[in-house]
Design an enzyme around this catalytic site. Sequence first.
Site, PDB file in Angstrom:
ATOM      1  N   CYS A  32     -14.361  -8.221  19.885  1.00  0.00           N
ATOM      2  CA  CYS A  32     -12.714  -7.685  19.047  1.00  0.00           C
ATOM      3  C   CYS A  32     -11.922  -6.773  19.553  1.00  0.00           C
ATOM      4  O   CYS A  32     -10.865  -6.181  19.320  1.00  0.00           O
ATOM      5  CB  CYS A  32     -13.652  -6.654  18.533  1.00  0.00           C
ATOM      6  SG  CYS A  32     -14.837  -5.614  19.669  1.00  0.00           S
TER       7      CYS A  32
ATOM      8  N   CYS B 151      -2.941   0.330   8.846  1.00  0.00           N
ATOM      9  CA  CYS B 151      -2.647  -0.542   9.290  1.00  0.00           C
ATOM     10  C   CYS B 151      -1.580  -0.312   9.901  1.00  0.00           C
ATOM     11  O   CYS B 151      -0.172   0.863   9.549  1.00  0.00           O
ATOM     12  CB  CYS B 151      -1.966  -1.030   7.762  1.00  0.00           C
ATOM     13  SG  CYS B 151      -3.984  -1.289   6.684  1.00  0.00           S
TER      14      CYS B 151
ATOM     15  N   CYS C 100       0.900  -0.870  -0.192  1.00  0.00           N
ATOM     16  CA  CYS C 100       0.315  -0.069  -0.033  1.00  0.00           C
ATOM     17  C   CYS C 100       0.355   1.331  -0.065  1.00  0.00           C
ATOM     18  O   CYS C 100       2.091   1.065   0.645  1.00  0.00           O
ATOM     19  CB  CYS C 100      -1.492  -0.283   1.203  1.00  0.00           C
ATOM     20  SG  CYS C 100      -2.439   1.666   1.449  1.00  0.00           S
TER      21      CYS C 100
ATOM     22  N   GLN D 190     -20.349  -4.778  10.228  1.00  0.00           N
ATOM     23  CA  GLN D 190     -19.482  -5.074  10.530  1.00  0.00           C
ATOM     24  C   GLN D 190     -18.342  -4.412   9.059  1.00  0.00           C
ATOM     25  O   GLN D 190     -19.044  -4.044   8.227  1.00  0.00           O
ATOM     26  CB  GLN D 190     -19.519  -6.739  10.740  1.00  0.00           C
ATOM     27  CG  GLN D 190     -19.837  -7.561  11.902  1.00  0.00           C
ATOM     28  CD  GLN D 190     -18.480  -6.818  13.198  1.00  0.00           C
ATOM     29  OE1 GLN D 190     -16.863  -6.640  12.713  1.00  0.00           O
ATOM     30  NE2 GLN D 190     -18.853  -7.600  14.447  1.00  0.00           N
TER      31      GLN D 190
ATOM     32  N   CYS E 123      -0.512   6.407   6.884  1.00  0.00           N
ATOM     33  CA  CYS E 123      -1.600   6.024   8.055  1.00  0.00           C
ATOM     34  C   CYS E 123      -1.721   5.743   8.650  1.00  0.00           C
ATOM     35  O   CYS E 123      -0.860   4.753   8.555  1.00  0.00           O
ATOM     36  CB  CYS E 123      -2.163   5.567   6.156  1.00  0.00           C
ATOM     37  SG  CYS E 123      -3.949   5.350   6.571  1.00  0.00           S
TER      38      CYS E 123
ATOM     39  N   CYS F 243      -6.307   3.114  -1.167  1.00  0.00           N
ATOM     40  CA  CYS F 243      -6.468   2.248  -0.245  1.00  0.00           C
ATOM     41  C   CYS F 243      -6.628   0.973  -0.029  1.00  0.00           C
ATOM     42  O   CYS F 243      -7.156   0.348  -0.915  1.00  0.00           O
ATOM     43  CB  CYS F 243      -7.353   2.684   1.216  1.00  0.00           C
ATOM     44  SG  CYS F 243      -7.023   1.467   2.336  1.00  0.00           S
TER      45      CYS F 243
ATOM     46  N   ASP G 186     -21.260 -10.010  22.357  1.00  0.00           N
ATOM     47  CA  ASP G 186     -20.542  -9.299  21.372  1.00  0.00           C
ATOM     48  C   ASP G 186     -20.633  -7.826  21.845  1.00  0.00           C
ATOM     49  O   ASP G 186     -21.133  -6.627  21.267  1.00  0.00           O
ATOM     50  CB  ASP G 186     -21.208  -8.968  20.448  1.00  0.00           C
ATOM     51  CG  ASP G 186     -20.574  -8.567  19.077  1.00  0.00           C
ATOM     52  OD1 ASP G 186     -19.667  -8.341  19.074  1.00  0.00           O
ATOM     53  OD2 ASP G 186     -20.781  -8.751  17.771  1.00  0.00           O
TER      54      ASP G 186
ATOM     55  N   GLU H  36     -30.195  -4.700  23.416  1.00  0.00           N
ATOM     56  CA  GLU H  36     -29.208  -2.821  22.964  1.00  0.00           C
ATOM     57  C   GLU H  36     -29.592  -1.660  23.614  1.00  0.00           C
ATOM     58  O   GLU H  36     -30.460  -1.341  23.462  1.00  0.00           O
ATOM     59  CB  GLU H  36     -29.683  -3.069  21.469  1.00  0.00           C
ATOM     60  CG  GLU H  36     -28.473  -2.267  20.360  1.00  0.00           C
ATOM     61  CD  GLU H  36     -27.494  -2.185  20.909  1.00  0.00           C
ATOM     62  OE1 GLU H  36     -27.232  -1.608  21.130  1.00  0.00           O
ATOM     63  OE2 GLU H  36     -26.914  -3.575  21.094  1.00  0.00           O
TER      64      GLU H  36
END
Length: 508
Positions: free
Chosen positions: A446, A61, A52, A277, A58, A131, A375, A327
Amino acid sequence: MPLCLLSTRPPSPLITCHVSPGTLRTNPSPPSPQSLSLPPTPLASLTCALHCPHFESCSGCTHEFNLHRPIIVEEATDFFKTLGVSDFTFDTCRLWEWRCRAKLAVRGSARSPLIGLYQEGTHNVVDIPNCKAHHPNINATVELLRQGIIELNVEPYDEDQGTGDLRYVQMAVTTYNTSIPASERYRNGKVQVALVWNSRNENSHNSEKLNALANFIWRNGGPKSNAHLIHSVWANFQTSTNNIIFGNRWRHLLGERDFWEHVGGIDIALAPSSFGQANTRAFDILLRKLQKYVPFGASVADLYAGAGVIGLSLAATRKCRSVKCIEINKESKLSFEKTADRLPKFVDSSISWHHADAAKEPLSWMVGSDVIVVDPPRKGLDTSLVDALQNITVKLKAKSSSESSEVKDEKRPWILRAREASVQIGSKTTSEDSQALPETLIYISCGWESFKEDCKLLLSSKAWHLEKAHGYNFFPGTQSIEVLAVFKRGQGVGLKKKKLTKKKKKQL
């Protein structure tokens, strides 16, 4: 889609890599993807490299090579092995062009706009037109937006002065299109564009520029353009000086109102204000695995449910007796209703969605369910929920005693609000034991560091034992993994056998 099995040094996990032919890099020329052995050779390292042009500047990543196996996988393998899970697996899907949802800052000037992410540790925006993580149509739409800003003299937001028109843009790709073959749907995805406008509402002084920019995007990227890229255009209005991207006011401007995707065996609706997601393909793979751990006909409580995607997919694929989705974000309610309305006709479950905080009286949501699905956000489980899970048997007895000794009208405001804002789908009544305890806890994480802490706390109470663990490469190019962990109530047969063995050895 070629399948490559990447075997690591023992006792590393089985790493499954689903690679689309179009995503393989031709420079340098990769070896046959049928079998790559690890540890990686320099050629294999280059084959799974980012390549990239924005990597150095950036913040998106953090590592450039070996996208298929972030270093954190080794740590995860060792962690789970110490807990008795030696068959931890790691699944990676697309390594490039995987991101189907992006939030980008818009800064610079009308003549030279910058559309991208902040440089690490600063509020200086790095322009990222090429990107490698973005779905190609996100990059194409970014370029279209850039042209519109320049042509219409739209002023990007100035954080220091609080001036300008366009603050951020959110782009989400839907690959839902049943009119074309399944193999072509991903690359032909359409982009939902949400423009975050620096005004209170659509009647503010700069609303004409907003409409002009929306029309430019639609005219040049809509269904009548040469390259149909755009699904719809939305506006969000935000004037706050803090770092919160979205305001509370949304307006649909052009294109389709409903945004659909197909994951986990069902069609799901997502509003631009709903959480979605970023890696759609990887999420679908995770859901298919999760479904295998839920018994047919089970009663499920889905905490931190969002728009209820996980719970509703279980209702359809596992023919659940009942599903409760809890939620805290009220914006998810409409998406839940639309998704539930499109469930297959054979689904005969008692399904409900509740606008409530899972951290308040968590036991009330768990009791009566066979399976609990959590989650949570990156910070992990709320302390009160961990406590309820650790002491679930004791707390149930206390709750039963309290309820039997004193019957009174419910007055707790959070319980009353949850009842008022709930949605009930279907009229099926269930005969489940209202005092039954869940046998299975499925944790989707996550945040690796927070998961480790929560996992240790759950196991320390001996109320749960860890049965299975799987990792997923949701964010190639980062040291981040998604974890699917399956806990069973009780200490576990394996651990009991180990203790008995130790006792026998001492006696000898």
